[in-house]
Enzyme design. Structure first.
Site, mmCIF file in Angstrom:
data_model
loop_
_atom_site.group_PDB
_atom_site.id
_atom_site.type_symbol
_atom_site.label_atom_id
_atom_site.label_comp_id
_atom_site.label_asym_id
_atom_site.label_seq_id
_atom_site.Cartn_x
_atom_site.Cartn_y
_atom_site.Cartn_z
ATOM 1 N N ARG A 26 -3.245 -0.951 -24.291
ATOM 2 C CA ARG A 26 -4.371 -1.211 -23.371
ATOM 3 C C ARG A 26 -5.021 -2.518 -23.767
ATOM 4 N NH1 ARG A 26 -8.403 3.435 -23.057
ATOM 5 N NH2 ARG A 26 -6.387 4.398 -22.610
ATOM 6 N N LYS A 41 -26.917 -28.988 16.723
ATOM 7 C CA LYS A 41 -25.576 -29.276 16.229
ATOM 8 C C LYS A 41 -24.721 -28.016 16.279
ATOM 9 C CE LYS A 41 -23.418 -31.506 12.192
ATOM 10 N NZ LYS A 41 -23.281 -30.628 11.018
ATOM 11 N N ARG A 89 0.826 -1.204 0.000
ATOM 12 C CA ARG A 89 0.000 0.000 0.000
ATOM 13 C C ARG A 89 0.864 1.259 0.000
ATOM 14 N NH1 ARG A 89 -4.224 2.210 4.520
ATOM 15 N NH2 ARG A 89 -2.645 1.350 5.895
ATOM 16 N N SER A 117 -28.205 -25.842 12.514
ATOM 17 C CA SER A 117 -28.430 -26.639 11.314
ATOM 18 C C SER A 117 -29.923 -26.687 11.065
ATOM 19 C CB SER A 117 -27.848 -28.039 11.548
ATOM 20 O OG SER A 117 -28.636 -29.035 10.950
ATOM 21 N N ASN A 131 -22.020 -26.272 14.639
ATOM 22 C CA ASN A 131 -21.131 -26.101 13.488
ATOM 23 C C ASN A 131 -20.232 -24.886 13.680
ATOM 24 O OD1 ASN A 131 -22.198 -28.254 11.975
ATOM 25 N ND2 ASN A 131 -23.922 -26.973 11.335
#
Lengths: 377, 377, 377, 377
Positions: free
Chosen positions: D309, D276, D181, D270, D278
């Protein structure tokens, strides 16, 4: 999203609609509604529950933005989608919605429905592109021009034979996609682990009815973790977009000022040189093809899915499938706009092909292509 | 080349031979020999020239290293290949060798012959892999285990159903490759610019006879700049390699020490821990798959070929096609070695699947898979 | 391997040697020898063991083919490599060889040594390419030509400014690679799980000495599962190969018959048209670049390595790194051969640039490029 | 666009805003406004024209949808953008708007401004991710656990050392982006063919002032057809996203039920199994990484741009750059959410690491990582 500023040049409005959030939501609603009907037909859920679900799906007004934001927590939009849908349902039907199904059943089936419509969309575009190629092949069957290999003049060819080559590639791509659509777009129904653990053997019959209702084929077994369909689709789209990009590239090469053998009829302006004639649509076809080639690898990579459902690769598919269709459509439409009303400078072609005589076999080759892939009487 | 140190783990000796320099040279010789025969059959060249050419091709001892070094100047090994071959020919036959053909005719046809043999090779490997999957599916039809989604335990499944899913993917990949082999491997004969400018309309008949002699199909028109076949091949190989990588990944996951549900019978040693049981072949299958995914993009990208012959994309295909076959074979062989004689810890599977009951539908699903893709009686 | 038939056009002999099996084996021997020396220096192993190991490494004659075949069982060539080496060692030194190290320590360090030499190789090629660009920029500072955008004539430029643009890209790529070589090529020493569990804190000092001995930097911590170096390398090579491919593409475009502004001095022959002047080396540069772009993805993907050592992604790196260097060198050498002794048709350039006047700022821009990246006095 | 349904899980709202249509339009407006000011400063255009342009840019209300639709005809949104802007300007200033510039000047400079802001955005996310890693490294410096290689238990490590490895990768990625940057984001000003043909040598000074005003660096020469910056950016983003995906993968592996060493604090539900747990955010990080890897190739491929270009590759960059930032941010945010408040089961870790003793060197290695990359006092 930068979609509205840069997106339109890389796709078509019709394809953008076919893979839009709204199209996905409609497909999800259709899955739930037809699943309920199929389950009611097998006595798995009560008939009136199926009716209530159909009614809810028919009248649901879902907001993609809200669902998308709520999808983050569960890594699937189906969780908030079902919550929203349940709010439209009488309490007693809640447990019959999505009964025995899992979010991948809904999303994979939706993806197949989306693919079916999107391939249909592409099929029309590819037919139009093929027709335009066929027309050029016929009209310029005897238009001699320089064949060029490795970017240098080789022996003569005809512009009609070049167009016949485009035609064959486009039709090979189209017919492969069509065959894929007819044989490989399968319903998904496996339940939480792909084993129909809740539906049991009735689930096999439910899947069969569901497939019939949705116009999809019935898979041998649930395919949560077998992504051949997705990878095959990616391959077919890459071929279709590539056939279009080839046409765009050829036109760009032929329309170079020094070559000057073709000219696009509606040249793109330039910000600094308004009079410059850019083959804007051909350029956009190539840009779309470039993006398309980047969408293919994640779709091929998802073949290596973990266990009964992938932890990442599958979740990348949804937007990638949509993008793959978008960019393919963009490449095809760009190529079509490019060669539709193409201005062909026959005299310049002959002049560039110094030793001139068009090859004797060109006509026969073109006829072969047209017999196989030309306009149907 | 680091091929001998790192290469063997990523392919098989048989595939390495099928796509070797020697195999390519044999295919090129076969092209020239059969082209001469087909041309003699059409009266395009004298019959004795064709015999002389067949004799030269039959006895030629070509050195890949020398040809490869001399190929640099022309960007095609066919130029030095023909020079070497001409040295074996009587002067009067020189002009009948490769008559009316161009180097892409030879190389593309050779690529199709290579592909035919290599797909045949793969077909055997994939059949063995499918048979091993089918055997596991049958034997473990009732072996309950935990289904796992997003890498967490979901509802129960059976190990047989998991193997049935592998089987279906492998067979879908195999049958697609087989269909491709039967329908899409076409002879190439177009001459310098793909227009049969030297052979004329007789060239169409020569191409037809050449196709018959070589066991290839006849294309509608020459396809020098229509690379659908190559892109399709890349897609099919990616699917086949992916089906194998999926099996390898699953076995690796199941053989983690804490999961312990399967164990490979011939564990790979470690340099620091000789007793450690690595699933070396599964690891290699995944490595081969990773390399395979990198070979696909150049093969898809070559769809966008310039004019009558690409200036770069086509020249990248030769080694890429070879590598694509190598890595696919490596993935398939790695998966096969992995599941052949796999030790399955049925008790551990049941223990890990706490709530145990194998799903009622699993058996029916497995039977469907075996009926469709199981061992032929 | 088809390496000898198709390979030479896509690389250079020097680079092929720099990444050869033999080079890898020498690097592995150097690792083991210097590791022993560093460990002896820290009193971790006896001095005479280090001497014995150095002697064995110095005299070892290893056969890549044999090692490669035996590597399959363990998914690493280091296991058979160490077995072979131990056979050269007195029994009492066996346990001091590779002491506290793991096969990834050896292979990753070897990869860094290979990369160091290969980047050095590339640096020379890139400097020559830059010098050739600089020379063109200087000589043609005032040679007006048509600037072309979107493949159509735009406003005028000079050929010198075009070459200055090439120069800047090549030097940006070269200096980035050079900086990478100086700062990011680190020794690897972590032991079986990357935690120096056998060597303990002495391992940190051993790593420091080993780095000094090998001319590599010392990493903050072992990087078995942190593949930033590998991914960065892939990115840098893609940029270098891309800068070369851009030059090749431009020359191909300018040497089209209808444009005719440059001509390569050593045209490539054609099998059907011996007089045709193909820019063979430019075509090969583009082919090498195409293959290069396919090697990058697996090297980027290996960032996502499992736990303390990847099960597949790492094993794909070894041959991919070698190939990435090969194809980069091929692209660079192809571009260099292309513009070295390029014949520039100044009159044709002016004629094509109808409105002629070279832009006033071109000279100043070229001087800026030459001041920054031109020949050092 | 399916962006709102599937998009949010793959990015962050802040990044989505940073690369939005609106952000691009603001950047384009800033380019035109500051270009006019720089040109007025050099006496190239009248001061009151610059003021009128600044006023128009300040008050312009541009509609991305309309501009995007009109961009198709010219393959650049700058053409309709300038038309819209001119409608806000007095007639006499029309010719001073965008004076001597071309649409690539505007879009490339806008891309650099977008990149500057987006990297700034990522920098914050990466710092937070690094801080979370550092905190885990410090807190778990002595938490012994099993090191795992090739997915099998190897020798012991500590969870702190694993987190230190994550930290180093994240910081290597962050600092490389930061350096990019600061050094590589350059203004673009070259005019129609990159030769400053209208502005002349004054254009060099205008570019210098424009760079200062925009906080960008000044390039050596215009870089319309030298895409090193774009390719480098793609490489850096792939590394950053990869570092995040590695963390996500490790957490997913450790949170498998059978391993159970970590648990995400906010598990994803889920649709079929609400209980569950996850690791939804880790799954999304991996999905975003997968999509990211597909955006890189087009950005690397655009190095091979035609002439002054590119005719396709450049036009693919705009949306690809935006997507690359989106998916990188998504991977990083997913990883951050995953390890923030991660529940670590220290007892389970010890239990899984049977032979237990944490390695003696782990503490020293962690201190090295924290000294280099840990929290600044």
């Amino acid at each position: 999203m930068s979609g509205e500023l840069f997106g339109p040049a890389l796709t078509t409005p019709a394809m953008d609609a076919a893979v839009s959030d709204e199209a996905w939501l409609r497909a999800l609603l259709r899955f739930e509604s037809e699943l309920a009907a199929a389950e009611a037909g097998e006595g798995v859920i009560p008939a009136d529950a199926a009716e209530a679900i159909a009614a809810a799906c028919g009248s649901a007004e879902l907001d993609a933005r809200t669902l998308g934001a709520h999808a983050i927590a569960s890594a699937t939009p189906v969780v908030p989608f079902l919550s929203a849908l349940r709010r439209k349902l009488p309490d007693e039907s809640h447990r019959h919605l999505h009964f025995g199904a899992t979010s991948q059943d809904a999303l994979d089936t939706a993806a197949m429905l989306i693919a079916s419509a999107a391939i249909g969309q592409l099929d029309g575009d590819l037919r139009r592109l093929a027709a335009a190629c066929a027309e050029l092949a016929e009209r310029h069957a005897a238009t001699g021009m320089s064949g060029r290999t490795l970017m240098r003049r080789a022996r003569p060819t005809t512009f009609g034979l070049k167009a016949a080559g485009w035609l064959v590639a486009v039709e090979e791509a189209r017919t492969a996609l069509d065959r894929f659509r007819q044989t490989r777009l399968s319903v998904q129904l496996g339940g939480a682990a792909g084993s129909l653990d809740v539906l049991g053997v009735a689930g096999v019959r439910v899947a069969q009815h569901l497939a019939e209702r949705l116009g999809l084929t019935e898979p041998v077994v649930p395919w949560h973790a077998n992504r051949t369909r997705v990878a095959e689709l990616a391959g077919h789209l890459a071929v279709a977009g590539g056939a279009a990009a080839k046409i765009a590239l050829d036109v760009i090469l032929l329309s170079q000022d020094e070559v000057g053998e073709v000219e696009v009829s509606a040249p793109g302006a330039s910000s600094s040189m308004p009079e410059k004639r850019n083959a804007a649509r051909a350029v956009e076809a190539r840009a779309a093809h470039s993006r398309l080639l980047g969408v293919v690898p994640p779709l091929l990579a998802s073949m290596a899915s973990e266990n009964e459902r992938a932890a990442g690769a599958w979740q990348a598919e949804w937007s990638a499938i949509s993008d793959a269709f978008r960019f393919t459509a963009g490449a095809v439409a760009g190529a079509l706009d490019t060669i539709r009303d193409l201005h062909v400078d026959v005299a310049r072609m002959r002049q560039n092909a110094e030793d001139g005589e068009p090859p004797a076999a060109a006509g026969e080759l073109i006829r072969r292509a047209l017999r196989r892939y030309g306009p149907r009487p």
